[in-house]
Motif scaffolding. Structure first.
Motif, mmCIF file in Angstrom:
data_model
loop_
_atom_site.group_PDB
_atom_site.id
_atom_site.type_symbol
_atom_site.label_atom_id
_atom_site.label_comp_id
_atom_site.label_asym_id
_atom_site.label_seq_id
_atom_site.Cartn_x
_atom_site.Cartn_y
_atom_site.Cartn_z
ATOM 1 N N THR A 173 28.729 -73.136 71.483
ATOM 2 C CA THR A 173 27.940 -74.328 71.798
ATOM 3 C C THR A 173 27.031 -74.724 70.633
ATOM 4 N N ILE A 174 26.569 -73.744 69.877
ATOM 5 C CA ILE A 174 25.701 -74.024 68.731
ATOM 6 C C ILE A 174 26.363 -75.031 67.797
ATOM 7 N N PHE A 175 27.641 -74.820 67.546
ATOM 8 C CA PHE A 175 28.347 -75.626 66.557
ATOM 9 C C PHE A 175 28.824 -76.963 67.117
ATOM 10 N N THR A 176 29.114 -77.018 68.407
ATOM 11 C CA THR A 176 29.481 -78.310 68.989
ATOM 12 C C THR A 176 28.259 -79.223 69.074
ATOM 13 N N VAL A 177 27.107 -78.660 69.472
ATOM 14 C CA VAL A 177 25.890 -79.461 69.582
ATOM 15 C C VAL A 177 25.427 -79.948 68.213
ATOM 16 N N LYS A 178 25.555 -79.104 67.188
ATOM 17 C CA LYS A 178 25.116 -79.496 65.848
ATOM 18 C C LYS A 178 25.970 -80.627 65.273
ATOM 19 N N LEU A 179 27.147 -80.851 65.821
ATOM 20 C CA LEU A 179 27.971 -81.978 65.376
ATOM 21 C C LEU A 179 27.298 -83.310 65.687
ATOM 22 N N ARG A 180 26.373 -83.328 66.640
ATOM 23 C CA ARG A 180 25.709 -84.560 67.054
ATOM 24 C C ARG A 180 24.556 -84.946 66.135
ATOM 25 N N LYS A 181 24.151 -84.009 65.264
ATOM 26 C CA LYS A 181 22.999 -84.257 64.397
ATOM 27 C C LYS A 181 23.469 -84.582 62.984
ATOM 28 N N PRO A 182 22.950 -85.665 62.385
ATOM 29 C CA PRO A 182 23.392 -86.087 61.045
ATOM 30 C C PRO A 182 23.317 -84.985 59.984
ATOM 31 N N LYS A 183 22.242 -84.173 60.009
ATOM 32 C CA LYS A 183 22.069 -83.152 58.980
ATOM 33 C C LYS A 183 23.017 -81.970 59.146
ATOM 34 N N THR A 184 23.577 -81.795 60.343
ATOM 35 C CA THR A 184 24.452 -80.644 60.596
ATOM 36 C C THR A 184 25.796 -81.081 61.166
ATOM 37 N N SER A 185 26.227 -82.294 60.812
ATOM 38 C CA SER A 185 27.430 -82.868 61.422
ATOM 39 C C SER A 185 28.740 -82.360 60.815
ATOM 40 N N SER A 186 28.661 -81.562 59.767
ATOM 41 C CA SER A 186 29.874 -81.032 59.150
ATOM 42 C C SER A 186 30.582 -80.078 60.110
ATOM 43 N N ALA A 187 31.887 -80.212 60.205
ATOM 44 C CA ALA A 187 32.671 -79.365 61.108
ATOM 45 C C ALA A 187 33.042 -78.031 60.472
ATOM 46 N N ILE A 188 32.840 -77.897 59.168
ATOM 47 C CA ILE A 188 33.281 -76.693 58.450
ATOM 48 C C ILE A 188 32.635 -75.412 58.997
ATOM 49 N N PRO A 189 31.304 -75.345 59.192
ATOM 50 C CA PRO A 189 30.717 -74.120 59.753
ATOM 51 C C PRO A 189 31.318 -73.764 61.113
ATOM 52 N N GLY A 190 31.569 -74.771 61.935
ATOM 53 C CA GLY A 190 32.151 -74.524 63.249
ATOM 54 C C GLY A 190 33.574 -74.002 63.159
ATOM 55 N N VAL A 191 34.344 -74.553 62.226
ATOM 56 C CA VAL A 191 35.723 -74.097 62.036
ATOM 57 C C VAL A 191 35.732 -72.639 61.589
ATOM 58 N N VAL A 192 34.862 -72.311 60.645
ATOM 59 C CA VAL A 192 34.773 -70.926 60.159
ATOM 60 C C VAL A 192 34.352 -69.996 61.297
ATOM 61 N N TYR A 193 33.350 -70.414 62.057
ATOM 62 C CA TYR A 193 32.877 -69.576 63.164
ATOM 63 C C TYR A 193 33.995 -69.309 64.170
ATOM 64 N N HIS A 194 34.693 -70.352 64.591
ATOM 65 C CA HIS A 194 35.716 -70.182 65.616
ATOM 66 C C HIS A 194 36.901 -69.369 65.105
ATOM 67 N N ALA A 195 37.181 -69.444 63.818
ATOM 68 C CA ALA A 195 38.251 -68.622 63.244
ATOM 69 C C ALA A 195 37.856 -67.142 63.292
ATOM 70 N N ILE A 196 36.611 -66.847 62.896
ATOM 71 C CA ILE A 196 36.129 -65.464 62.917
ATOM 72 C C ILE A 196 36.032 -64.954 64.355
ATOM 73 N N ALA A 197 35.521 -65.797 65.240
ATOM 74 C CA ALA A 197 35.377 -65.406 66.644
ATOM 75 C C ALA A 197 36.742 -65.121 67.268
ATOM 76 N N SER A 198 37.725 -65.936 66.959
ATOM 77 C CA SER A 198 39.079 -65.723 67.493
ATOM 78 C C SER A 198 39.647 -64.396 67.012
ATOM 79 N N LEU A 199 39.380 -64.067 65.754
ATOM 80 C CA LEU A 199 39.845 -62.794 65.203
ATOM 81 C C LEU A 199 39.183 -61.625 65.924
ATOM 82 N N ILE A 200 37.876 -61.742 66.173
ATOM 83 C CA ILE A 200 37.164 -60.677 66.892
ATOM 84 C C ILE A 200 37.719 -60.511 68.301
ATOM 85 N N ILE A 201 37.981 -61.623 68.963
ATOM 86 C CA ILE A 201 38.538 -61.571 70.312
ATOM 87 C C ILE A 201 39.895 -60.868 70.293
ATOM 88 N N PHE A 202 40.714 -61.194 69.302
ATOM 89 C CA PHE A 202 42.028 -60.552 69.195
ATOM 90 C C PHE A 202 41.888 -59.047 68.977
#
Length: 270
Positions: A173-202
């Motif tokens: 949720t941290i990364f989806t909500v930050k997409l709404r803010k101009p200063k943190t609207s980049s999707a790159i941190p969220g993509v990196v987070y979800h890739a790492i999180a998916s690996l941990i889940i696996f």
């Protein structure tokens, strides 16, 4: 004079006015995480109910503490009173539960450590940093092993796997909500987070700390983030009430999937 007296008596900042955290989303995280822990325990006891009250009051105690720290050198009786009120209730229940189940000490240490990190972040004005928000979500999700340990008196690898799953899911949720803010609207941190999180889940699934169904429940976080990224213009302009509803609905869908993956055919009540 009468008008002045009226304003004083109805002052919403009076020390006796109850204080509750305005972070409504965290209530959902706390409830969902706790219910998943109770589902994994496959029973509901008096100690389970007490653990829920303890977790709720512990969470509520954090808000007056943060507000007092933000005051810097000015002491506010209302913050001190309600912070102490919630802390005493939470502490008393925590002590009573510890005397029955000493294993809970490890959960208490984790929660206190997270509170210290959060308080330090407030002092440094970094409360909304990604790191601190990750710590806060991890702390709130400790309600999963807390519910389990307060019910069974043990902590297992699988329950810690569920704690990690909840933490990773809700931290999304941290990364989806930050997409709404101009200063943190980049999707790159969220993509990196979800890739790492998916690996941990696996990895957790690979070592049998998570069941296949529970692991797949993380797909809801991926789906939610993907929708937000692919429709970012619409997501950024959507009303906050819609975003809150989306988060709540997906959170309870997550609860149903994960709870059903650990519940027996029949839940006993003791």
């Amino acid at each position: 004079m009468a008008q002045s007296t009226l304003n004083t008596s109805s002052n919403p900042q009076a020390w006796y006015k109850p204080m509750f955290s305005p972070e409504h989303g965290i209530y959902v995280v706390l409830l969902v995480s706790f219910l998943i822990g109770a589902a994994a325990a496959q029973a509901w006891k008096l100690t389970t109910t007490l653990a829920l009250i303890c977790a709720f009051c512990g969470f509520q105690a954090e808000h007056p503490l943060v507000m007092q720290i933000k005051q810097r050198r000015s002491l506010k009786p209302r913050f001190i009173f309600w912070g102490g009120f919630y802390a005493v209730i939470s502490g008393a229940i925590a002590l009573w539960l510890y005397l029955s189940y000493p294993i809970l000490l490890w959960i208490y240490v984790g929660a206190i450590a997270a509170l210290i990190v959060d308080a330090f972040s407030v002092v440094q004005r970094e409360q909304k940093s990604i790191f601190n928000e990750l710590v806060v979500f991890a702390a709130v999700c400790l309600s999963t092993p807390f519910a389990y340990a307060a019910t069974t008196g043990t902590i297992s690898a699988s329950i810690m796997g569920l704690w990690a799953l909840n933490t990773l899911y809700f931290s999304s949720t941290i990364f989806t909500v930050k997409l709404r803010k101009p200063k943190t609207s980049s999707a790159i941190p969220g993509v990196v987070y979800h890739a790492i999180a998916s690996l941990i889940i696996f990895i957790l699934y690979w070592f049998s700390w998570l069941s296949p169904v529970a692991a797949l429940a993380f797909g809801l976080a991926l789906l939610k983030f993907g929708i937000a990224v692919l429709n970012q213009e619409w997501y950024c302009s959507a009303k906050i009430q819609f975003v809150a509803t989306l988060e709540s609905v997906t959170a309870f869908a997550f609860l149903i999937i994960v709870a059903l993956s650990v519940l027996p055919a029949r839940l006993t009540t003791l």
